[in-house]
Write an enzyme that holds these catalytic residues in place. Structure first.
Site, short mmCIF file in Angstrom:
data_model
loop_
_atom_site.label_atom_id
_atom_site.label_comp_id
_atom_site.label_asym_id
_atom_site.label_seq_id
_atom_site.Cartn_x
_atom_site.Cartn_y
_atom_site.Cartn_z
CB SER A 154 13.18 8.11 8.45
OG SER A 154 13.64 7.40 7.32
CE1 TYR A 167 18.70 9.47 9.50
CE2 TYR A 167 17.51 7.64 8.52
CZ TYR A 167 17.66 9.00 8.72
OH TYR A 167 16.77 9.88 8.16
P1 NAD Z 1 19.90 18.21 6.34
O1 NAD Z 1 21.27 17.67 6.54
O2 NAD Z 1 19.66 19.16 5.21
O3 NAD Z 1 19.37 18.91 7.68
C1 NAD Z 1 19.64 18.42 8.96
C2 NAD Z 1 19.61 19.57 9.93
O4 NAD Z 1 19.84 19.08 11.26
C3 NAD Z 1 20.72 20.60 9.63
O5 NAD Z 1 20.19 21.90 9.79
C4 NAD Z 1 21.74 20.29 10.70
O6 NAD Z 1 22.57 21.39 11.02
C5 NAD Z 1 20.82 19.93 11.85
N1 NAD Z 1 21.51 19.28 12.96
C6 NAD Z 1 22.36 18.23 12.91
N2 NAD Z 1 22.83 17.97 14.15
C7 NAD Z 1 22.26 18.87 14.99
C8 NAD Z 1 22.34 19.13 16.37
N3 NAD Z 1 23.14 18.39 17.17
N4 NAD Z 1 21.60 20.11 16.91
C9 NAD Z 1 20.81 20.88 16.12
N5 NAD Z 1 20.70 20.70 14.79
C10 NAD Z 1 21.42 19.71 14.24
O7 NAD Z 1 18.98 16.94 6.19
P2 NAD Z 1 17.38 16.81 6.01
O8 NAD Z 1 17.18 15.81 4.95
O9 NAD Z 1 16.74 18.13 5.90
O10 NAD Z 1 17.00 16.10 7.40
C11 NAD Z 1 16.06 16.63 8.31
C12 NAD Z 1 15.37 15.50 9.05
O11 NAD Z 1 14.61 14.73 8.13
C13 NAD Z 1 16.34 14.51 9.74
O12 NAD Z 1 15.79 14.12 10.99
C14 NAD Z 1 16.35 13.34 8.78
O13 NAD Z 1 16.66 12.14 9.44
C15 NAD Z 1 14.91 13.37 8.29
N6 NAD Z 1 14.70 12.64 7.04
C16 NAD Z 1 15.24 13.08 5.87
C17 NAD Z 1 15.00 12.35 4.70
C18 NAD Z 1 15.53 12.78 3.37
O14 NAD Z 1 15.36 12.02 2.40
N7 NAD Z 1 16.15 13.94 3.22
C19 NAD Z 1 14.23 11.19 4.75
C20 NAD Z 1 13.71 10.77 5.96
C21 NAD Z 1 13.95 11.52 7.10
#
Ligand code: NAD
Length: 269
Positions: A154, A167
């Site tokens: 991130s 986080y």
């Molecule tokens: P999201 O909530 O849509 O997806 C997160 C996924 O992780 C979901 O499928 C959820 O079920 C899964 N998950 C959670 N706990 C779990 C576990 N214990 N075992 C297996 N799966 C698990 O969110 P996203 O935005 O798609 O996030 C995906 C990644 O991207 C994360 O690591 C997040 O920190 C990172 N990220 C997202 C953003 C953003 O702006 N959306 C920015 C920076 C980083």
């Protein structure tokens, strides 16, 4: 299906692939010819939707349930993957969540939950994948590397984030995990890199884009003037997984519309 799939014959596991960024990454890898494992922990029906979308695009995918923070579940998932696809070539460590609160109110349980999934989960999956990459070695017809690990970090691996210290700490930890693995595993022809997304429109940050006011406020942090889409990250992950990026290891590629460029200083601070 892409007429010139860059990942033909390779097998990929994407954690947390039934939502948001993970879903888009899984679809991009599938479109580039990889066999894809859609890992999920809850909502199997949404994992099946991703499997069906990849298959309808001419690709191959299965869904496997595992909580990435649990060692036995991770190890079982990898064994199931080997039964289905024989091996692993690409791991995308994507699963993650937020559990936010002011620092003095943060419970130990919420600290441990976020570190357990976002950081320990990446360690457990990467360790399994690296064991298989080392055991199997390079298969030249598929890739120049013995394996590729992509860690979803991130912008908060470098931008401090009050109210979200669990986080931000997990993402800062991913940076050192990724770089240390990359250093140790490069002689084994294993590439390890991170993607550092900025604000991507997914369920994790819905409150930051669901109203016009929230979105306008968010856009003041993004010089490029738009929120990112999961598909932006999907294309980058597919490129980092293929041989076009073969000389990149130990790097974080920020994909953030300039969020890490300190936009508050754009008019003299
Ligand atoms: P999201 O909530 O849509 O997806 C997160 C996924 O992780 C979901 O499928 C959820 O079920 C899964 N998950 C959670 N706990 C779990 C576990 N214990 N075992 C297996 N799966 C698990 O969110 P996203 O935005 O798609 O996030 C995906 C990644 O991207 C994360 O690591 C997040 O920190 C990172 N990220 C997202 C953003 C953003 O702006 N959306 C920015 C920076 C980083």
């Amino acid at each position: 299906m892409n007429p010139n799939p860059k990942l033909k014959g390779q097998s990929a596991l994407v954690t947390g692939a039934n939502s948001g960024i993970g879903k888009a990454v899984a679809i991009a890898l599938g479109n580039d010819g990889a066999n894809v494992v859609i890992n999920y922990v809850t909502h199997p029906e949404t994992a099946d939707e991703v499997v069906n979308e990849i298959k309808s695009n001419g690709g191959n995918a299965i869904a496997l349930q595992a909580d990435v923070s649990k060692e036995d579940q991770v190890q079982n998932m990898f064994q199931e993957m080997y039964k289905a696809f024989g091996t692993i070539d690409i791991l995308v460590n994507n699963a993650g969540l937020q559990k936010d609160s002011p620092f003095t109110e943060m419970s130990l349980a919420d600290w441990q939950l976020v570190i357990g999934i976002n950081l320990t989960g990446q360690f457990l999956c990467a360790r399994e994948a690296a064991r298989e990459f080392i055991k199997r070695g390079v298969v030249a017809e598929r890739s120049k590397a013995a394996g590729k690990i992509i860690c979803m970090s991130s912008v908060h691996q470098v931008i401090p984030w009050g109210g979200h210290v669990n986080y931000a700490s997990s993402k800062g930890g991913i940076n050192m995990l990724m770089q240390s693995m990359a250093q140790e595993l490069a002689p084994k022809k294993i590439r390890v890199n991170s993607i550092g997304p900025g604000a991507i429109q997914t369920p994790i940050n819905k409150q930051a884009w669901e109203t016009p006011e929230a979105l306008n406020s968010l856009l003041t942090l993004i010089p490029y003037g738009r929120i990112g889409q999961p598909e932006d990250i999907g294309l980058l992950a597919a490129w980092l997984a293929c041989d076009e990026s073969d000389y990149i290891t130990g790097a974080t590629i920020f994909m953030d519309g300039g969020m890490t460029l300190y936009p508050g200083f754009s008019t003299n601070g």
